[in-house]
Design a protein around this motif. Structure first.
Motif, mmCIF file in Angstrom:
data_model
loop_
_atom_site.group_PDB
_atom_site.id
_atom_site.type_symbol
_atom_site.label_atom_id
_atom_site.label_comp_id
_atom_site.label_asym_id
_atom_site.label_seq_id
_atom_site.Cartn_x
_atom_site.Cartn_y
_atom_site.Cartn_z
ATOM 1 N N ASN A 146 -58.407 -15.610 -40.056
ATOM 2 C CA ASN A 146 -58.434 -15.226 -41.469
ATOM 3 C C ASN A 146 -59.581 -15.909 -42.207
ATOM 4 O O ASN A 146 -60.316 -15.270 -42.971
ATOM 5 C CB ASN A 146 -57.124 -15.618 -42.160
ATOM 6 C CG ASN A 146 -55.916 -15.011 -41.498
ATOM 7 O OD1 ASN A 146 -56.046 -14.074 -40.708
ATOM 8 N ND2 ASN A 146 -54.750 -15.535 -41.776
ATOM 9 N N ARG B 204 -62.985 -14.513 -41.320
ATOM 10 C CA ARG B 204 -63.247 -13.253 -42.012
ATOM 11 C C ARG B 204 -63.553 -13.495 -43.490
ATOM 12 O O ARG B 204 -64.456 -12.870 -44.060
ATOM 13 C CB ARG B 204 -62.025 -12.335 -41.923
ATOM 14 C CG ARG B 204 -61.777 -11.757 -40.562
ATOM 15 C CD ARG B 204 -60.518 -10.907 -40.607
ATOM 16 N NE ARG B 204 -60.157 -10.382 -39.301
ATOM 17 C CZ ARG B 204 -58.992 -9.821 -39.020
ATOM 18 N NH1 ARG B 204 -58.072 -9.744 -39.961
ATOM 19 N NH2 ARG B 204 -58.739 -9.355 -37.820
ATOM 20 N N ILE C 202 -66.357 -10.067 -32.717
ATOM 21 C CA ILE C 202 -66.489 -8.623 -32.946
ATOM 22 C C ILE C 202 -66.313 -8.296 -34.427
ATOM 23 O O ILE C 202 -67.124 -7.584 -35.024
ATOM 24 C CB ILE C 202 -65.469 -7.848 -32.078
ATOM 25 C CG1 ILE C 202 -65.795 -8.033 -30.598
ATOM 26 C CG2 ILE C 202 -65.446 -6.376 -32.462
ATOM 27 C CD1 ILE C 202 -64.784 -7.381 -29.671
ATOM 28 N N ASP C 203 -65.251 -8.844 -35.039
ATOM 29 C CA ASP C 203 -65.014 -8.568 -36.456
ATOM 30 C C ASP C 203 -66.210 -8.982 -37.304
ATOM 31 O O ASP C 203 -66.649 -8.238 -38.189
ATOM 32 C CB ASP C 203 -63.776 -9.338 -36.945
ATOM 33 C CG ASP C 203 -62.492 -8.586 -36.674
ATOM 34 O OD1 ASP C 203 -62.555 -7.494 -36.073
ATOM 35 O OD2 ASP C 203 -61.421 -9.084 -37.041
ATOM 36 N N ASP D 123 -69.200 -6.718 -36.598
ATOM 37 C CA ASP D 123 -68.953 -5.441 -37.265
ATOM 38 C C ASP D 123 -69.252 -5.550 -38.754
ATOM 39 O O ASP D 123 -69.830 -4.639 -39.357
ATOM 40 C CB ASP D 123 -67.489 -5.016 -37.075
ATOM 41 C CG ASP D 123 -67.257 -4.266 -35.767
ATOM 42 O OD1 ASP D 123 -68.242 -3.955 -35.071
ATOM 43 O OD2 ASP D 123 -66.093 -3.989 -35.437
ATOM 44 N N PRO E 107 -63.228 -6.086 -26.711
ATOM 45 C CA PRO E 107 -62.177 -7.106 -26.680
ATOM 46 C C PRO E 107 -61.956 -7.584 -25.241
ATOM 47 O O PRO E 107 -62.138 -6.821 -24.290
ATOM 48 C CB PRO E 107 -60.943 -6.369 -27.198
ATOM 49 C CG PRO E 107 -61.473 -5.226 -27.989
ATOM 50 C CD PRO E 107 -62.768 -4.843 -27.347
#
Lengths: 291, 291, 291, 291, 291
Positions: free
Chosen positions: E83, E86, E268-269, E272, E282
């Motif tokens: 979290n 991000r 990846i997040d 992206d 993944p």
């Protein structure tokens, strides 16, 4: 803190050895007595033994859970202190304009955690503070009840005096409050023992239960009584002892939360952050125990 | 709060002594009756005793856990109050420009925690407030339901009136909210007793269980019934009593969270922070009890 | 909320009276039947009774803990609402420049908590809102699904429209979010009953267990079966009933979290803060129940 | 989510019906076999049954508690999402100067919660997003692994691009972080099943225990074995099944946290806040199940 | 992390196979011995077996709960890291004026989580850092004790050096503190094993209990002893083993929290979010295990 690998059989025998020997002696005495007076013996029937056993288990299980929760909370609060110290140091070095002041804040925080360790273990902090704080401040601290709190307040004043932007002051105020909260939590655990009912009753009941055990078992177990009853007693005594060990985590005992290692770790991290060549090494365990 | 070392045997007997004597008398009566009418006696078999015992244990174990959780939450909330008081004092002294106002804020916070202690113990706070707050403010407080809350609101107004930078006001607002939250949590515990089902049923069932106990044991235990049944009853009554002691932590009883000591401690810390020569000492235990 | 002192025997009998009478009748019937057909009777042996008893205890113990946790969380969320309401009022009165607007915010918050109480108890809020909110706003609320949330949003708009410093707006935004969070938590408990498996199965199993109980006990207990089996059934039924009472805390039942008293308390505190002569008194219990 | 009132007997039989029939068949087979070979039968004594029963109960009780904790945490995280969505919408409408942008933020949040629901249930979100987001944004989302997270980031960019006061941007950043945290928590529960040891072992042991049960009971229960042993097996199988149902709350099963209803509820609240005439109704249960 | 579907019988036998074989051998030896010396055999009566069984269950149940709590806390802390990563990336891209710096912050965070994974698993991080951080920074990291913490501090400095508005800096400071807190929590779990009393005693007692089991059962079970006693022993050994597996979640074992998959997911997040064409997939499970 006892490290994995140390709890060998010798340690365990040392651990509950003394009560175990007494228990064994009592079990043998009961068995011998039973052989002598067998005819007039009236068995202590099994029902209350089971009933007592489950009631004692309720006490021990509750106490165990609570004692471990205290220990783990103490460890978690020191973890929070590690985090807040790193955050304070990082914020000081990145957000304060004057690098000199930032370094002073970091050094003060190192002094603070050492003082807090001594405070929790009820030791005098003066040796640890010498050289880490200005002599006149150490002087003034002698009249104060709560030394780490006084150091902490002065760190706050040092930051406020830089005339930093209020926004960033507010960020510091939050980190300083986190540190206050962690210290307050540790003092709470230190100053508030497990309520005495939970400390004393389980001990009385467990010991009483161990005394009754051979009386209830001797008729069915006969000569095997000392074996069966000592093994069962060992389990209950060990459960009792674990609770004793864990409930007070700041007592300078081998089951303590490893304050010396934690404060050394904070010092290394903070000095690494300053780029100092400190030459400090993490605290090494002594005889399998990390202090 | 009972301190370690005080819970000696005398205290424990005092603790569950009265019900224990009644229990013993009942156990003896049942045993005597059994000897007189033995032929027509029909045993109360062991099965329901065990079943009842485990059902009663479910009640007592739940109640015990819950009562302790209430006590410990009360203690933790006071710990939060200690932390927030220190943070408020530190922020006042470092972030407010006017040292006079800062000292007033600190003194108000001292008055506040004393008023809160009296409020929780349902005592009149006027003696404690005299000399700590201006006479006209004490006057106005007489008409108010929640005295500490009113003092707290006025402290907030004092800070807001300094015309401090909004950022720093926001920092104070957060600390003031922490204090509100701690007070609200204490009032929640004070005003919401353990649901009566948990308070009354365990008592009924435990006492009923103790009454049935000798009936179920007398046939197997014979003359030993009073011993076996009183010991087992002692365990269950003690479990019940512990829950009673712990569930309400602000009742001015010997098992209270030690509010007097905590508020004195806050006062000493805050006055030390102001550099006052207050001459206050930490509260000492009386007969092994810290109030 | 049932207050201490009310749960006298009459209340308890009322509490599990009906199932208890049925249970007693069944126990007597089984015993009578056993006397008539004794020769061909095959005992229902004790083993499965104990096994079933412990499995049922696992269900009841889990359900009890969970139901109480729901109740206590509901109470804690209302405690948070009390705290946030006080903080909102205090911040409004100290941080907003216009005292008129501040008073309006405080009054809106009073209307909000009353509307929330009605919302949780699925009652229409219009009587409570009349006079507390402007008539045209009440009008507009008729088309809205979540009335308290709509009131709350408008309070936020009222504060934002004052053109207060963004920093202080941010402080308000945090308190308003706390209020949203507390409301959301209450709605979660209200709208999410205990999963039906936990609600229905324990009831089935407990009742089934009570039906099997006399079958298993009659051979050993004989004529005493109704006594023994009804007492044991009482314990299990009471455990079941406690869970039923506690699991839904906003149902306008006697075991509810006392919403009426809590919202009245908030109103008194907030009006005291405004210095209004409101003449309101705390809600008094009716027949030992605080609503 | 199964609503109260639906779990009638038919549903329960459906629930553990199949294993129950197999269990009954096995119990009958064992009993029949016992009658045929009675002379050479050696009883499977009761002791290990009780021992096994309590060990299996430890597994099931732990698993039950954990599975429910997962389910309730999932529900609580969605509650936090409800709260944060309302707070985001309220802040957008009161703190952003441009009402157009505010409405766009609210609509984006509606799209986001629908996308999150589809993401957790491993369904494609494109139908839900059509019309709720600009076509070109939906286009770009096709290449992205975590669709809701990408939508969320763009909402953040929309708010940042308004050139709002940094203080208010910081307030939004906090709410956006709350939303991120809630999503992250849901993904954690979704992606981390209960450790397989807790999932597989209890199943093996419970089924094994049910197989051994009639062997241990047949000697004492005789012809009643199928009854006694099936009832006891039912309790244990039901305990096992409850854990299975609860442990994975985002699987599009009838025991799911009701995501469809929750996201619809968020949409209604947010559109009510915008004053839109949306005509949406809360999701109604189908056959007593709320999806 | 073992994925659902993998724990087939073969895996389970592998799991507790070795002790189980030894147990079976011992059970057979006891039974054989009993047949040879039957006349002089004195049964080890059932009472202590049950008593010991429940005491051992108290240990195992506590340890199980605690070990799982550690594992789940470790997983939750990594969830918090997901979290916060991000949030940091989103804030960097939306709140920092210079897109170049924002991308650098995001890349640094990717390097940080990989370094943290290596740090927790006590592996050297240099391969992972190569190409992700500037070569000279990697160089300097060689002398540092806590590599991820040093990377993190420099990320903070990178952000502070942008001269961003202090308000937004304060927002970043909070997210950076969240990351520090998550890392600190992971280190706490890594560096503080379950207290050795809880690790060693349950193992001793469980093994001892399994040795005593056939002695107590052989008289009633006769030739079936190996079966009954091995099944019961299996349950207890499996309970013991589960605790062993779960208690240390960062050991590069098959029961680890899947750090490799989590850090890949973060990468990846974040990529992206930058709109990079990274081509990463993944992490896929190997033999049903996700690392």
């Amino acid at each position: 803190m006892i490290l994995p690998g140390r709890a060998h059989l010798g340690h365990i025998l040392h651990y509950v050895g003394k009560p175990l020997v007494w228990l064994l002696a009592w079990d043998i005495a009961v068995t011998a007595f039973w052989y002598l007076v067998q005819p007039v013996w009236i068995e202590f029937p099994s029902l209350p033994i089971t009933l007592l056993g489950s009631a004692v288990a309720v006490y021990l299980s509750f106490r165990n859970t609570t004692a471990y929760a205290r220990w783990w909370e103490a460890r978690t609060l020191w973890g929070a202190m590690v985090n807040a110290s790193r955050t304070l140091a990082r914020d000081a070095l990145t957000l304060l304009a004057d690098r000199q002041v930032a370094a002073r804040v970091v050094h003060r925080q190192i002094a603070y955690v050492h003082a807090l360790r001594m405070h929790l273990r009820r030791q005098t902090p003066w040796d640890e503070l010498e050289g880490r704080l200005p002599a006149d401040e150490v002087e003034r601290l002698h009249g104060v009840l709560n030394v780490p709190n006084a150091i902490h307040s002065r760190t706050a004043a040092t930051i406020a005096d830089t005339g930093t932007d209020p926004i960033l002051l507010a960020t510091f105020a939050r980190t300083l409050a986190d540190i206050s909260n962690a210290q307050g939590g540790m003092e709470r655990i230190k100053n508030t023992p497990l309520p005495q009912q939970y400390a004393v009753y389980p001990a009385i009941f467990t010991h009483g239960f161990c005394l009754l055990l051979p009386l209830g078992l001797v008729e069915t177990l006969g000569l095997y009584t000392p074996l069966g009853s000592t093994v069962a007693g060992f389990l209950f005594l060990a459960l009792l002892q674990i609770g004793n060990d864990m409930q007070n985590p700041f007592e300078n005992k081998e089951d303590d939360v490893p304050l010396t290692a934690l404060t050394r770790g904070i010092e290394i991290d903070l000095r690494d952050g300053l780029g100092e060549a400190h030459g400090l090494q993490p605290v090494q365990p002594v005889d399998g125990i990390l202090w």
